[in-house]
Design a protein around this motif. Structure first.
Motif, PDB file in Angstrom:
ATOM      1  N   GLY A  35       0.821  -1.203   0.000  1.00 15.30           N
ATOM      2  CA  GLY A  35       0.000   0.000   0.000  1.00 15.30           C
ATOM      3  C   GLY A  35       0.855   1.253   0.000  1.00 15.30           C
ATOM      4  N   TRP A  36       0.327   2.311  -0.618  1.00 15.96           N
ATOM      5  CA  TRP A  36       0.925   3.645  -0.533  1.00 15.96           C
ATOM      6  C   TRP A  36       0.003   4.506   0.331  1.00 15.96           C
ATOM      7  N   THR A  98       3.457  -2.696   4.075  1.00 18.67           N
ATOM      8  CA  THR A  98       2.859  -4.005   3.876  1.00 18.67           C
ATOM      9  C   THR A  98       2.383  -4.556   5.214  1.00 18.67           C
ATOM     10  N   PHE A  99       1.337  -5.370   5.188  1.00 25.90           N
ATOM     11  CA  PHE A  99       0.930  -6.090   6.393  1.00 25.90           C
ATOM     12  C   PHE A  99       0.942  -7.588   6.141  1.00 25.90           C
ATOM     13  N   CYS A 104      -5.447  -6.222  -0.201  1.00 27.87           N
ATOM     14  CA  CYS A 104      -5.282  -4.827   0.182  1.00 27.87           C
ATOM     15  C   CYS A 104      -6.278  -4.405   1.245  1.00 27.87           C
ATOM     16  N   THR A 105      -5.879  -3.404   2.008  1.00 25.90           N
ATOM     17  CA  THR A 105      -6.776  -2.687   2.891  1.00 25.90           C
ATOM     18  C   THR A 105      -6.324  -1.247   2.939  1.00 25.90           C
ATOM     19  N   ASP A 106      -7.253  -0.325   3.158  1.00 26.20           N
ATOM     20  CA  ASP A 106      -6.881   1.083   3.274  1.00 26.20           C
ATOM     21  C   ASP A 106      -6.771   1.505   4.733  1.00 26.20           C
ATOM     22  N   SER A 110      -3.478  -1.489  10.137  1.00 24.22           N
ATOM     23  CA  SER A 110      -3.283  -2.906   9.819  1.00 24.22           C
ATOM     24  C   SER A 110      -1.863  -3.189   9.353  1.00 24.22           C
ATOM     25  N   TYR A 111      -1.185  -2.180   8.823  1.00 29.56           N
ATOM     26  CA  TYR A 111       0.134  -2.371   8.232  1.00 29.56           C
ATOM     27  C   TYR A 111       1.200  -2.373   9.325  1.00 29.56           C
TER      28      TYR A 111
END
Length: 124
Positions: A35-36, A98-99, A104-106, A110-111
């Motif tokens: 994710g970014w 990253t998690f 993916c999650t926003d 979580s990451y």
């Protein structure tokens, strides 16, 4: 050891473009989504985009409206964020994370692995 290193941040004029890179090590992009996120001064960290492992499905925040593109190079273990038509409100420190799951999650909490960030300034 999981590591993420961002690069590519710079000062750019409104309407310009930048390409951010997230070099990863210690794991394979075949298995983990990336994710970014970004954080502007005085604001909370917000999701920008995410690319899943496997099929490489991409997800974007609504504010981008087609201006940003996330991609990856599984050979070089690098994820990119192409940003076009930049606006002053895009000014922020951009992070990749990253998690350690495929999807993916926003949701930033979580990451569990983050890079150090790269600064993007959009100003004339």
């Amino acid at each position: 050891q999981v590591q993420l290193v961002e690069s590519g941040g710079d000062l750019v004029q409104p309407g310009g473009s930048l390409r951010l890179s997230c070099a990863t090590s210690g794991f394979s992009l075949d298995y983990y989504a990336i994710g970014w996120f970004r954080q502007a001064p005085g604001k909370e960290r917000e999701a920008v985009a995410c690319i899943s492992s496997g099929t490489g499905s991409a997800y974007y925040a609504d504010f981008e409206k087609g201006r940003f593109t996330i991609s990856r190079d599984n050979v070089d273990n690098t994820v990119f964020l192409q940003m076009d038509s930049l606006k002053p409100e895009d000014t922020a420190v951009y992070y990749c994370a990253t998690f350690r799951t495929a999807d993916c999650t926003d949701y930033a909490p979580s990451y569990d692995y983050w890079g150090q960030g790269t600064k993007v300034t959009v100003s004339s």
